[in-house]
Motif scaffolding. Structure first.
Motif, mmCIF file in Angstrom:
data_model
loop_
_atom_site.group_PDB
_atom_site.id
_atom_site.type_symbol
_atom_site.label_atom_id
_atom_site.label_comp_id
_atom_site.label_asym_id
_atom_site.label_seq_id
_atom_site.Cartn_x
_atom_site.Cartn_y
_atom_site.Cartn_z
ATOM 1 N N VAL A 169 0.823 -1.206 0.000
ATOM 2 C CA VAL A 169 0.000 0.000 0.000
ATOM 3 C C VAL A 169 0.859 1.258 0.000
ATOM 4 C CG1 VAL A 169 -2.005 -1.067 1.105
ATOM 5 C CG2 VAL A 169 -0.237 0.006 2.536
ATOM 6 N N ASP A 170 2.185 1.066 -0.064
ATOM 7 C CA ASP A 170 3.088 2.223 -0.098
ATOM 8 C C ASP A 170 4.434 1.756 -0.633
ATOM 9 O OD1 ASP A 170 4.707 4.408 0.251
ATOM 10 O OD2 ASP A 170 4.401 4.574 2.417
ATOM 11 N N CYS A 249 -7.559 0.240 1.884
ATOM 12 C CA CYS A 249 -6.718 0.571 0.729
ATOM 13 C C CYS A 249 -6.314 -0.676 -0.038
ATOM 14 C CB CYS A 249 -5.486 1.341 1.221
ATOM 15 S SG CYS A 249 -4.295 1.713 -0.071
ATOM 16 N N SER A 253 -7.394 -2.188 -3.978
ATOM 17 C CA SER A 253 -6.549 -2.702 -5.055
ATOM 18 C C SER A 253 -7.012 -4.079 -5.507
ATOM 19 C CB SER A 253 -5.087 -2.790 -4.588
ATOM 20 O OG SER A 253 -4.460 -1.529 -4.659
ATOM 21 N N ASN A 256 -10.213 -3.797 -7.571
ATOM 22 C CA ASN A 256 -9.905 -3.294 -8.913
ATOM 23 C C ASN A 256 -9.373 -4.401 -9.827
ATOM 24 O OD1 ASN A 256 -10.520 -0.473 -8.811
ATOM 25 N ND2 ASN A 256 -8.734 -0.179 -7.496
ATOM 26 N N ASP A 259 -12.466 -7.562 -9.638
ATOM 27 C CA ASP A 259 -13.908 -7.336 -9.746
ATOM 28 C C ASP A 259 -14.680 -8.366 -8.912
ATOM 29 O OD1 ASP A 259 -16.464 -6.523 -10.387
ATOM 30 O OD2 ASP A 259 -16.421 -7.359 -12.417
ATOM 31 N N ARG A 286 -13.168 4.706 -1.982
ATOM 32 C CA ARG A 286 -12.207 5.708 -2.458
ATOM 33 C C ARG A 286 -11.009 5.067 -3.138
ATOM 34 N NH1 ARG A 286 -9.754 8.935 1.524
ATOM 35 N NH2 ARG A 286 -10.937 8.382 3.390
ATOM 36 N N GLY B 160 -15.716 -6.676 -15.081
ATOM 37 C CA GLY B 160 -14.855 -5.508 -14.873
ATOM 38 C C GLY B 160 -13.468 -5.792 -14.329
ATOM 39 N N GLU B 163 -8.623 -4.052 -13.664
ATOM 40 C CA GLU B 163 -8.430 -2.591 -13.617
ATOM 41 C C GLU B 163 -7.142 -2.239 -12.867
ATOM 42 O OE1 GLU B 163 -9.834 -0.285 -15.177
ATOM 43 O OE2 GLU B 163 -11.907 -0.817 -15.648
ATOM 44 N N HIS B 166 -6.054 1.302 -11.605
ATOM 45 C CA HIS B 166 -6.622 1.939 -10.423
ATOM 46 C C HIS B 166 -6.128 1.308 -9.131
ATOM 47 C CE1 HIS B 166 -8.878 4.050 -13.359
ATOM 48 N NE2 HIS B 166 -9.268 2.915 -13.885
ATOM 49 N N MET B 167 -5.237 0.331 -9.251
ATOM 50 C CA MET B 167 -4.602 -0.215 -8.042
ATOM 51 C C MET B 167 -3.657 0.846 -7.485
ATOM 52 S SD MET B 167 -3.730 -4.112 -9.264
ATOM 53 C CE MET B 167 -3.139 -4.666 -7.652
ATOM 54 N N THR B 168 -3.605 0.916 -6.162
ATOM 55 C CA THR B 168 -2.837 1.984 -5.545
ATOM 56 C C THR B 168 -1.440 1.497 -5.153
ATOM 57 O OG1 THR B 168 -2.947 3.730 -3.879
ATOM 58 C CG2 THR B 168 -3.612 1.556 -3.175
ATOM 59 N N VAL B 169 -0.460 2.389 -5.286
ATOM 60 C CA VAL B 169 0.891 2.079 -4.809
ATOM 61 C C VAL B 169 1.282 2.988 -3.640
ATOM 62 C CG1 VAL B 169 1.720 1.130 -6.992
ATOM 63 C CG2 VAL B 169 2.005 3.591 -6.521
ATOM 64 N N ASP B 170 0.333 3.829 -3.213
ATOM 65 C CA ASP B 170 0.614 4.713 -2.082
ATOM 66 C C ASP B 170 -0.715 5.216 -1.536
ATOM 67 O OD1 ASP B 170 1.334 6.619 -0.254
ATOM 68 O OD2 ASP B 170 2.506 7.838 -1.644
ATOM 69 N N TYR B 171 -1.012 4.812 -0.301
ATOM 70 C CA TYR B 171 -2.332 5.150 0.244
ATOM 71 C C TYR B 171 -2.500 6.661 0.437
ATOM 72 C CZ TYR B 171 0.194 5.093 4.724
ATOM 73 O OH TYR B 171 1.093 5.319 5.734
ATOM 74 N N THR B 178 -9.824 9.176 -11.735
ATOM 75 C CA THR B 178 -10.977 8.534 -11.116
ATOM 76 C C THR B 178 -11.112 8.861 -9.640
ATOM 77 O OG1 THR B 178 -9.545 6.661 -10.702
ATOM 78 C CG2 THR B 178 -10.942 6.556 -12.663
ATOM 79 N N GLY B 179 -10.184 9.612 -9.084
ATOM 80 C CA GLY B 179 -10.277 9.944 -7.667
ATOM 81 C C GLY B 179 -9.701 8.893 -6.748
ATOM 82 N N VAL B 180 -9.012 7.902 -7.309
ATOM 83 C CA VAL B 180 -8.376 6.895 -6.465
ATOM 84 C C VAL B 180 -6.980 7.386 -6.084
ATOM 85 C CG1 VAL B 180 -7.473 4.541 -6.351
ATOM 86 C CG2 VAL B 180 -9.679 4.975 -7.443
ATOM 87 N N GLY B 181 -6.743 7.507 -4.790
ATOM 88 C CA GLY B 181 -5.467 8.022 -4.307
ATOM 89 C C GLY B 181 -4.339 7.040 -4.549
ATOM 90 N N TYR B 187 0.533 7.928 -11.895
ATOM 91 C CA TYR B 187 1.984 8.019 -12.086
ATOM 92 C C TYR B 187 2.348 7.765 -13.550
ATOM 93 C CZ TYR B 187 2.042 7.506 -7.002
ATOM 94 O OH TYR B 187 1.823 7.680 -5.671
#
Lengths: 327, 327
Positions: A169-170, A249, A253, A256, A259, A286, B160, B163, B166-171, B178-181, B187
């Motif tokens: 997540v980071d 968080c 992921s 996404n 699904d 979010r 779906g 995706e 839209h997976m996050t690498v930093d919370y 899309t508004g996903v942090g 990036y």
């Protein structure tokens, strides 16, 4: 005639086993200490003892097989466990062959990763039983995961899918045991969560947590945080909410990518329940692309260790050909 | 007799279509501007025109179906596209019904998410053709993804899945469209990557990039960075390596969850090739749990837009009952 199977759960501290009837569920439970430091020969012998005891309790020839949930990597054929954490000197052991040899009979034996087994238990008997697909997360010493997709365990290419605990997540986050930077296990694993809390309690001089651990902060556990949170302790609630934010968080992921919109959370740390899960529910959307935000659900698995034993027995009921989990 | 299908790719700028022979591959290609601002009726009419033209080029009655790769969400039945980015006023359109009606015939028509279609093209004709399972990432205006598992598109619960963008690498990371942090698209998406680079070029007063864009940094594109990197430009190489590091991180999360070890990277930004992919290859194992680190592969898809057209046609060849992608 009702049929029977035996489910086994290999834990770092205890080996647990249960005799399960297909119709009536869990009939008998038994356990022995794992004594993990004595190595794989000893552990395998202990497992054999548990299984033999339960076979004796069942009507003769009624046990159709043994399912085993094991930590570590399980091969595609579901026979062999490699490098389980917490058991000394265990390189790679073919549990099926070893148990069959020790029991002196060719009883079907199926081994599966313990997080997948917990997911299977949940799918048949727990919070996952109302949906065809869900993501299982187990919050305990570490963070485990399993994926049930269209009523089957999603095993990936080699049987290793569902390692949610190692998703990051980071990209610059702290290192979990496995050396993965920012892995969710480095936030939510029991040791990491309590260390995070210990570092921060200095800002909460009046926290009830100090009393609960009688001043010895080394004794703090997720359970302590849960107990204090239940008593309204601001510090404990903040720590669990912090954990829930990270959980939301990583689950975002996973949603996404897969699904799959239903998540089931089990394991010891999940005793902290809604103090973790409500913040996770709050942030989850979010971290999900808008097109996949409908019908997101996070449920708690209340079955506890029974989920693992029932899931392990289910491996035997479903058999090898069923590719596990077809209802 | 050889059989034919038509593949369509709905892009924000151009609509492309191809007549494909099952044995001989791509026979004819044609395209029209999407004119996305004119709305869905117009776009659908343009697609119909392309398809009708290609049907006329094929032997009579030899076209067995039409496959369409579309941006946005595609429903489980693969008929309907909802909310494609970049096409004005497009809520939800049943492309199958619309095209069948406009063509005046009940030709089989299958619609699929464009990233999944690109993955299918790669699976049959490109870098993915040697493996049964792989993760496809398309780096372009946005970051798309698709999962091929055991020779089929993994579609998730509603169609779906995949995706990855839209997976996050930093919370606590920056917000993508899309508004996903911390979403990887924030990036690696074309606009975000060049913005990141523009902010940092101040530290590289001698970068070739300035010359390549004739001093107008707004004109900088991933292509500019690639061109400069190829000429040995330190700044451009650093920016692409930064992007590759983030890519390796998100791919690590995906590998942990899926236990799929082969990754295929396509799309326009992938022209930057090894300047992005080598750094991604370097860090990928660090973001994967040790048990899943063997045999990790990141390949570049060289087919380009052909992958999408071939993949779209493949939808028609495989047909509805094949659940897509069984070879």
């Amino acid at each position: 005639m009702s049929s029977y199977a035996i489910g086994v759960d290999i834990g770092g501290t205890n080996l647990k086993a249960a005799l399960v009837a297909r119709e009536d569920g869990l009939l008998e439970q038994t356990q022995r200490p794992t004594e993990a430091r004595k190595g794989p020969e000893h552990v395998t012998s202990q497992i054999t003892g548990l299984v033999a005891d339960l076979i004796d309790l069942a009507p003769s020839d009624a046990v159709m097989g043994v399912g085993i949930g094991a930590p570590g990597a399980v091969n595609w054929e579901r026979t062999t466990v490699s490098h389980p954490p917490n058991i000394d000197d265990w390189e790679s052991v073919n549990l099926r062959a070893s148990l069959q040899s020790r029991l002196g009979r060719s009883l079907p034996i199926i081994v599966e990763n313990d997080a997948n087994v917990a997911a299977l238990g949940s799918a048949f008997h727990g919070a996952g039983r109302h949906v065809d697909s869900f993501i299982m997360v187990t919050l305990g010493t570490g963070v485990g995961g399993g994926i049930i997709y269209q009523n089957k365990i999603f095993r990936g290419s080699t049987g290793g899918a569902g390692e949610i605990g190692h998703m990051t997540v980071d990209y610059e986050g702290p290192f979990a045991n496995t050396g993965v930077g920012g892995a969710i296990e480095g936030y939510l694993g029991q040791r990491f969560l309590t260390r995070h809390a210990r570092d921060r309690i200095v800002n909460y001089p009046d926290s009830t947590v100090r009393d609960l651990v009688e001043g010895d902060l080394e004794q703090m556990s997720p359970r302590t945080l849960y107990d204090a949170a239940t008593q309204g302790d601001e510090f404990a609630q903040a720590m669990l909410a912090w954990a829930g934010h990270k959980l939301g968080c990583v689950l975002g992921s996973a949603v996404n990518l897969l699904d799959i919109r239903t998540i089931v959370v089990g394991g010891g740390v999940s005793a902290a329940g809604d103090y973790i899960l409500d913040p996770a529910r709050d942030v989850l959307p979010r971290f999900v692309t808008p097109g996949l935000r409908d019908d997101l659900q996070i449920h708690r698995e209340d079955l506890g260790n029974e989920a693992s034993l029932l899931g392990a027995a289910r491996l035997a009921f479903e058999g090898k050909d069923a590719q596990v989990g077809t209802r």
